[in-house]
Design a protein around this motif. Structure first.
Motif, short mmCIF file in Angstrom:
data_model
loop_
_atom_site.label_atom_id
_atom_site.label_comp_id
_atom_site.label_asym_id
_atom_site.label_seq_id
_atom_site.Cartn_x
_atom_site.Cartn_y
_atom_site.Cartn_z
N THR A 146 -4.85 16.18 3.24
CA THR A 146 -4.28 15.90 4.56
C THR A 146 -2.78 15.64 4.42
O THR A 146 -2.32 15.12 3.39
CB THR A 146 -4.98 14.67 5.18
OG1 THR A 146 -6.39 14.90 5.19
CG2 THR A 146 -4.50 14.39 6.58
N SER A 147 -2.01 15.98 5.44
CA SER A 147 -0.56 15.83 5.37
C SER A 147 -0.16 14.38 5.09
O SER A 147 -0.86 13.43 5.48
CB SER A 147 0.10 16.29 6.67
OG SER A 147 -0.09 15.33 7.70
N ALA A 148 0.98 14.21 4.43
CA ALA A 148 1.44 12.89 4.03
C ALA A 148 1.65 11.98 5.24
O ALA A 148 1.31 10.79 5.20
CB ALA A 148 2.74 13.01 3.24
N GLU A 149 2.20 12.52 6.32
CA GLU A 149 2.48 11.68 7.49
C GLU A 149 1.20 11.16 8.13
O GLU A 149 1.14 10.00 8.58
CB GLU A 149 3.32 12.45 8.52
CG GLU A 149 4.75 12.71 8.08
CD GLU A 149 5.56 11.43 7.83
OE1 GLU A 149 5.21 10.36 8.38
OE2 GLU A 149 6.54 11.51 7.06
N ILE A 150 0.16 11.98 8.18
CA ILE A 150 -1.10 11.52 8.76
C ILE A 150 -1.76 10.51 7.82
O ILE A 150 -2.31 9.49 8.27
CB ILE A 150 -2.04 12.71 9.04
CG1 ILE A 150 -1.49 13.53 10.20
CG2 ILE A 150 -3.45 12.22 9.36
CD1 ILE A 150 -2.31 14.75 10.55
N ARG A 151 -1.69 10.73 6.52
CA ARG A 151 -2.24 9.75 5.57
C ARG A 151 -1.48 8.42 5.66
O ARG A 151 -2.07 7.35 5.54
CB ARG A 151 -2.20 10.31 4.15
CG ARG A 151 -3.23 11.42 3.92
CD ARG A 151 -3.28 11.89 2.48
NE ARG A 151 -2.09 12.61 2.07
CZ ARG A 151 -1.14 12.13 1.28
NH1 ARG A 151 -1.25 10.89 0.78
NH2 ARG A 151 -0.09 12.87 0.96
N LEU A 204 0.87 -1.17 0.00
CA LEU A 204 0.00 0.00 0.00
C LEU A 204 0.91 1.22 0.00
O LEU A 204 1.76 1.37 0.88
CB LEU A 204 -0.90 0.00 1.24
CG LEU A 204 -1.81 -1.21 1.44
CD1 LEU A 204 -2.63 -1.04 2.71
CD2 LEU A 204 -2.72 -1.42 0.24
N ILE A 205 0.75 2.08 -1.01
CA ILE A 205 1.67 3.20 -1.18
C ILE A 205 0.90 4.53 -1.17
O ILE A 205 0.31 4.93 -2.18
CB ILE A 205 2.47 3.07 -2.50
CG1 ILE A 205 3.22 1.74 -2.53
CG2 ILE A 205 3.43 4.25 -2.66
CD1 ILE A 205 4.09 1.54 -3.77
N PRO A 206 0.89 5.23 -0.04
CA PRO A 206 0.28 6.56 -0.01
C PRO A 206 1.13 7.54 -0.82
O PRO A 206 2.36 7.53 -0.74
CB PRO A 206 0.29 6.95 1.47
CG PRO A 206 0.62 5.70 2.22
CD PRO A 206 1.42 4.84 1.28
N SER A 207 0.48 8.37 -1.61
CA SER A 207 1.21 9.35 -2.40
C SER A 207 1.83 10.42 -1.50
O SER A 207 1.28 10.74 -0.44
CB SER A 207 0.29 10.01 -3.43
OG SER A 207 -0.82 10.58 -2.78
N GLY A 208 2.97 10.96 -1.92
CA GLY A 208 3.63 12.00 -1.15
C GLY A 208 3.07 13.37 -1.47
O GLY A 208 2.43 14.02 -0.64
N GLU A 209 3.28 13.80 -2.71
CA GLU A 209 2.72 15.06 -3.20
C GLU A 209 1.86 14.75 -4.42
O GLU A 209 2.34 14.76 -5.55
CB GLU A 209 3.83 16.04 -3.60
CG GLU A 209 4.68 16.54 -2.44
CD GLU A 209 5.70 17.57 -2.90
OE1 GLU A 209 5.48 18.22 -3.95
OE2 GLU A 209 6.73 17.71 -2.22
N PRO A 210 0.58 14.42 -4.20
CA PRO A 210 -0.29 14.08 -5.33
C PRO A 210 -0.60 15.32 -6.16
O PRO A 210 -1.45 16.13 -5.81
CB PRO A 210 -1.55 13.52 -4.65
CG PRO A 210 -1.52 14.06 -3.27
CD PRO A 210 -0.10 14.32 -2.91
N ILE A 231 3.32 -1.40 4.11
CA ILE A 231 2.95 0.00 3.87
C ILE A 231 4.24 0.71 3.50
O ILE A 231 5.19 0.74 4.29
CB ILE A 231 2.32 0.66 5.11
CG1 ILE A 231 1.32 -0.30 5.79
CG2 ILE A 231 1.66 1.97 4.72
CD1 ILE A 231 0.18 -0.74 4.92
N ASP A 232 4.30 1.27 2.31
CA ASP A 232 5.57 1.73 1.74
C ASP A 232 5.63 3.26 1.69
O ASP A 232 4.69 3.91 1.23
CB ASP A 232 5.74 1.14 0.34
CG ASP A 232 7.18 1.08 -0.10
OD1 ASP A 232 7.80 2.16 -0.21
OD2 ASP A 232 7.70 -0.03 -0.33
N ARG A 233 6.76 3.81 2.12
CA ARG A 233 6.97 5.26 2.15
C ARG A 233 7.64 5.79 0.89
O ARG A 233 8.07 6.95 0.85
CB ARG A 233 7.84 5.64 3.35
CG ARG A 233 7.23 5.35 4.71
CD ARG A 233 8.17 5.83 5.81
NE ARG A 233 8.43 7.26 5.68
CZ ARG A 233 7.74 8.22 6.29
NH1 ARG A 233 6.74 7.89 7.09
NH2 ARG A 233 8.04 9.49 6.11
#
Length: 229
Positions: free
Chosen positions: A53-58, A39-45, A84-86
């Motif tokens: 919402t901020s990247a760290e909270i997401r 699962l890869i949350p985007s950094g700066e979409p 969960i990948d940063r």
């Protein structure tokens, strides 16, 4: 010859992660016999507005959703490992998917099957992505369709052309292919959207949102931090 290791990738803003994401992840992990799911949350979409919402909270919310997903996999006896990948959060600049798939290909090597999981709406929107036409040189696509929708009526000429070159009707082809195939699955109905849920969280119906829409641990973070008010 041994079958290649199979890794699935579910990227997104995850603002917030919801049960639609988890249903899609569960379905394809089982169908494609994935060894690992990232699962890869985007950094700066770069296609989203500044109210995100901020990247760290997401990332924190996605970790929580991943914990609930892991419990579901255990119950369903799905052996897929979840990570969960940063990779996008830690990379400076806009989060371009092409940069991500290149980096993952470098990380895992040329003999691993990489499959990007997505909904049909994402597939239709693909031509707006940066260097979108290069993605299939690195990954496969597994797409969750929407039942009772005529996909051919909704997709543009560029996606129709892409499918004519890369689509397979055999899900097993993605298990054997390292990259370059598109499989569209018509059996999964995913009706939730993060945009709809954010709007609901900002409204008087906020209290009606339950764990059938947002994973329980993610919902706990949203409540504790007072997000989306």
């Amino acid at each position: 010859m041994d079958a290649p290791k199979k890794i699935g990738i579910l990227g997104g803003t995850f603002d917030p992660p919801h049960l639609g994401h988890l249903k899609l992840a569960t379905h394809f992990s089982k169908l494609l016999h994935l060894d690992e799911l990232l699962l890869i949350p985007s950094g700066e979409p770069w296609q989203k507005d500044s109210s995100i919402t901020s990247a760290e909270i997401r990332f924190q919310m996605t970790e929580a959703a991943g914990t609930d997903l892991a419990r579901a996999f255990l119950y369903l006896e799905i052996p897929t490992q979840i990570g969960i990948d940063r990779i996008e959060i830690d990379r400076a600049g806009p989060s371009y998917t092409l940069d991500t798939v290149k980096a993952l290909r470098d990380r895992f090597g040329p003999q691993v099957s990489l499959t990007w999981l997505m909904g049909a709406d994402t597939l239709f929107n693909l031509p707006t992505w940066n260097s979108w036409d290069q993605l299939l040189s690195y990954v496969n696509f597994a797409v969750a369709s929407r039942p009772q929708h005529a996909l051919s009526m909704e997709m543009g000429a560029e996606i129709k052309s892409l499918l004519s070159q890369h689509q397979t009707i055999d899900a097993g082809a993605l298990e054997k292919s390292l990259f370059g195939h598109i499989y569209i699955d018509n059996s999964l109905a995913v009706d939730l959207s993060s945009t709809h849920l954010r709007n609901q969280l900002k409204s008087v119906s906020r209290s009606s949102i339950g764990s059938e829409q947002i994973p329980s641990r993610t919902l706990e973070i949203i409540t504790n931090l007072g997000l989306y008010k």
